[in-house]
Motif scaffolding. Sequence first.
Motif, mmCIF file in Angstrom:
data_model
loop_
_atom_site.group_PDB
_atom_site.id
_atom_site.type_symbol
_atom_site.label_atom_id
_atom_site.label_comp_id
_atom_site.label_asym_id
_atom_site.label_seq_id
_atom_site.Cartn_x
_atom_site.Cartn_y
_atom_site.Cartn_z
ATOM 1 N N ASP A 50 -51.970 31.808 37.385
ATOM 2 C CA ASP A 50 -53.420 31.921 37.250
ATOM 3 C C ASP A 50 -53.829 31.997 35.786
ATOM 4 O O ASP A 50 -54.815 31.382 35.367
ATOM 5 C CB ASP A 50 -53.913 33.158 37.998
ATOM 6 N N GLU A 51 -53.056 32.736 34.989
ATOM 7 C CA GLU A 51 -53.378 32.872 33.577
ATOM 8 C C GLU A 51 -53.292 31.528 32.851
ATOM 9 O O GLU A 51 -54.128 31.204 32.005
ATOM 10 C CB GLU A 51 -52.429 33.884 32.918
ATOM 11 N N VAL A 52 -52.267 30.749 33.175
ATOM 12 C CA VAL A 52 -52.115 29.426 32.564
ATOM 13 C C VAL A 52 -53.276 28.525 32.974
ATOM 14 O O VAL A 52 -53.774 27.726 32.173
ATOM 15 C CB VAL A 52 -50.761 28.803 32.941
ATOM 16 N N ALA A 53 -53.721 28.661 34.219
ATOM 17 C CA ALA A 53 -54.870 27.871 34.673
ATOM 18 C C ALA A 53 -56.107 28.203 33.845
ATOM 19 O O ALA A 53 -56.913 27.317 33.521
ATOM 20 C CB ALA A 53 -55.135 28.134 36.151
ATOM 21 N N ARG A 54 -56.259 29.463 33.471
ATOM 22 C CA ARG A 54 -57.400 29.849 32.629
ATOM 23 C C ARG A 54 -57.290 29.219 31.238
ATOM 24 O O ARG A 54 -58.299 28.774 30.666
ATOM 25 C CB ARG A 54 -57.466 31.375 32.505
ATOM 26 N N LEU A 55 -56.076 29.199 30.699
ATOM 27 C CA LEU A 55 -55.880 28.568 29.388
ATOM 28 C C LEU A 55 -56.187 27.077 29.460
ATOM 29 O O LEU A 55 -56.827 26.518 28.562
ATOM 30 C CB LEU A 55 -54.439 28.774 28.923
ATOM 31 N N ILE A 95 -54.277 32.810 18.957
ATOM 32 C CA ILE A 95 -53.131 33.598 19.407
ATOM 33 C C ILE A 95 -53.419 35.096 19.282
ATOM 34 O O ILE A 95 -53.153 35.880 20.203
ATOM 35 C CB ILE A 95 -51.880 33.230 18.586
ATOM 36 N N ARG A 96 -53.974 35.474 18.161
ATOM 37 C CA ARG A 96 -54.216 36.893 17.894
ATOM 38 C C ARG A 96 -55.251 37.477 18.844
ATOM 39 O O ARG A 96 -55.084 38.590 19.360
ATOM 40 C CB ARG A 96 -54.681 37.034 16.443
ATOM 41 N N GLU A 97 -56.310 36.726 19.113
ATOM 42 C CA GLU A 97 -57.354 37.254 19.998
ATOM 43 C C GLU A 97 -56.880 37.305 21.446
ATOM 44 O O GLU A 97 -57.171 38.271 22.165
ATOM 45 C CB GLU A 97 -58.626 36.413 19.884
ATOM 46 N N ILE A 98 -56.158 36.283 21.886
ATOM 47 C CA ILE A 98 -55.615 36.301 23.247
ATOM 48 C C ILE A 98 -54.622 37.455 23.386
ATOM 49 O O ILE A 98 -54.599 38.157 24.404
ATOM 50 C CB ILE A 98 -54.932 34.969 23.579
ATOM 51 N N SER A 99 -53.819 37.693 22.355
ATOM 52 C CA SER A 99 -52.823 38.765 22.395
ATOM 53 C C SER A 99 -53.466 40.137 22.458
ATOM 54 O O SER A 99 -52.908 41.066 23.053
ATOM 55 C CB SER A 99 -51.904 38.679 21.171
ATOM 56 N N ALA A 100 -54.631 40.300 21.831
ATOM 57 C CA ALA A 100 -55.325 41.579 21.900
ATOM 58 C C ALA A 100 -55.738 41.907 23.322
ATOM 59 O O ALA A 100 -55.791 43.078 23.715
ATOM 60 C CB ALA A 100 -56.549 41.563 20.979
ATOM 61 N N ALA A 101 -56.015 40.869 24.102
ATOM 62 C CA ALA A 101 -56.388 41.068 25.503
ATOM 63 C C ALA A 101 -55.168 41.155 26.402
ATOM 64 O O ALA A 101 -55.116 41.970 27.325
ATOM 65 C CB ALA A 101 -57.288 39.926 25.973
ATOM 66 N N ASP A 102 -54.160 40.309 26.131
ATOM 67 C CA ASP A 102 -52.945 40.264 26.949
ATOM 68 C C ASP A 102 -51.814 39.724 26.085
ATOM 69 O O ASP A 102 -51.755 38.530 25.811
ATOM 70 C CB ASP A 102 -53.160 39.365 28.173
ATOM 71 N N GLY A 103 -50.929 40.614 25.650
ATOM 72 C CA GLY A 103 -49.849 40.203 24.753
ATOM 73 C C GLY A 103 -48.926 39.171 25.355
ATOM 74 O O GLY A 103 -48.423 38.298 24.643
ATOM 75 N N SER A 104 -48.695 39.225 26.650
ATOM 76 C CA SER A 104 -47.805 38.259 27.290
ATOM 77 C C SER A 104 -48.359 36.848 27.183
ATOM 78 O O SER A 104 -47.636 35.902 26.847
ATOM 79 C CB SER A 104 -47.604 38.619 28.768
ATOM 80 N N ILE A 105 -49.633 36.701 27.482
ATOM 81 C CA ILE A 105 -50.245 35.367 27.441
ATOM 82 C C ILE A 105 -50.383 34.909 26.000
ATOM 83 O O ILE A 105 -50.293 33.710 25.708
ATOM 84 C CB ILE A 105 -51.603 35.377 28.164
ATOM 85 N N GLY A 106 -50.581 35.840 25.078
ATOM 86 C CA GLY A 106 -50.591 35.473 23.670
ATOM 87 C C GLY A 106 -49.260 34.902 23.232
ATOM 88 O O GLY A 106 -49.201 33.903 22.511
ATOM 89 N N GLU A 107 -48.157 35.513 23.671
ATOM 90 C CA GLU A 107 -46.839 34.983 23.331
ATOM 91 C C GLU A 107 -46.601 33.629 23.987
ATOM 92 O O GLU A 107 -46.019 32.716 23.376
ATOM 93 C CB GLU A 107 -45.740 35.953 23.757
ATOM 94 N N LEU A 108 -47.058 33.474 25.218
ATOM 95 C CA LEU A 108 -46.885 32.215 25.942
ATOM 96 C C LEU A 108 -47.548 31.058 25.193
ATOM 97 O O LEU A 108 -46.925 30.011 24.970
ATOM 98 C CB LEU A 108 -47.474 32.351 27.340
ATOM 99 N N ILE A 109 -48.804 31.239 24.772
ATOM 100 C CA ILE A 109 -49.510 30.156 24.080
ATOM 101 C C ILE A 109 -48.979 29.985 22.666
ATOM 102 O O ILE A 109 -48.940 28.866 22.128
ATOM 103 C CB ILE A 109 -51.041 30.402 24.088
ATOM 104 N N ALA A 110 -48.512 31.082 22.042
ATOM 105 C CA ALA A 110 -47.958 30.987 20.687
ATOM 106 C C ALA A 110 -46.711 30.116 20.670
ATOM 107 O O ALA A 110 -46.558 29.227 19.813
ATOM 108 C CB ALA A 110 -47.636 32.378 20.157
#
Length: 431
Positions: A50-55, A95-110
């Motif tokens: 679901d998170e990837v779908a949002r990205l 990356i930084r803003e997504i990580s502030a909300a969810d570090g896992s998804i920030g790492e995924l997109i990074a």
Amino acid sequence: MPTKPVVRTAAPRKPPVADDAMWRRVTREVADDLAADAIARDRAGKPPYDEVARLREAGLPALLTPPALLGRAGTASDAGDGHSGADWRTATAVIREISAADGSIGELIARHYVLSWSGRFFGASDGPAGHEDPAVADGLLLGGGTDLPDPESGPGLTLSPAGSGHVLNGRRTVAAGVTVADRLVVGATATHTGELLIALVNPAHPGVLAGTDNDRLGQRLTGAGSVDFDNVPVEAGHILGVTSRDEHAVPAFTALAPLALRLVLSHVALGIAEGALAEARDVSRAVAPAPRSGAAGATTYAVRPSGDPYLLLAYGELATAAHTAAAVVERATDALEQGLATGRDLGMDERAEIAVLVAAAEAVTSRSAVDITTRILELTEAATSFDGGPALDRFWRNARALTAQSSPTHRLRDIGDHYLNGTHPPFTARA
């Protein structure tokens, strides 16, 4: 037991034609959306479909797509605008803003952003590689890793000649994207030359088996796991590049690949720290004065937490630590972006200077992220709430899991050796 990844048939959304202001707005919307249910998703620990779908819906996987490729995909040309995608500075801000909300998804997109440059890092030239048209311009998410395995752990993945292409065999652990990636980018040893080949693989092939690793201390939603490859064919056109095992033979530009990965992960760590600090601040602000009985039945009030000298001092120290880390990371980001713009004219000395700044960013953000996410637990009473409260412990768990991937001590040693002796940091393709 390894399981087959789910095959996703829905086409990813084409990226929008956007300037930096639009990317910031889009990223803010995605981050707010992720923050709204971050606690529930962290506790569930499910693969981040679901998170990837949002990205994808926001077009973020294709943010670094070269304008020419977006034009061929129809997005830029339809808008009559030659500008699409964004630069690395914008990508790191995302990356930084997504990580502030969810570090896992920030790492995924990074990790996806760094892998999306594999064709340029490892290819014959630093221009856009052919694989970027379908894999990036179409918004496909990349997972995997291009680093070499530890020689003591065995050969890792191998690519053997077969017909006009190769076959891929072996097993590797993937830090992010194994369960959700549309394509895997992996580094494998060529059995006939000993070189490291960078290959693009479709995880939907029957010979690709993925196993998940969601029950971790932190960063539980990155889609981490292991992948087994059993005689998976790799066409010649899906070999994105090649590099040598001899670190002294690796071009300076190619050796930016592990530095780019280390730097974006520093942005993830910084984002986690900033997100934790902001949420802890909201918790402290929300604490209301507590009424209590005074003399002669009068009602008095406890001192507001926002006026507690100890609390003010603590937040001052933590905010300063975050600002300091941000300054160091920004300087390293500027240096890396300049190195990437230089391309294959980059020299070894210039690469060494970038490596030192990236090492400093890693060391500072690693310590700051752990310290900030630990101390906010002392400043808030709802840190580990299981009744719908903030559950700030997730920031600490994410910071610990992320920073455990590298040692600040090793980075500081490299910086000291460079400063005292002029020694170049390790010149290697391993992240």
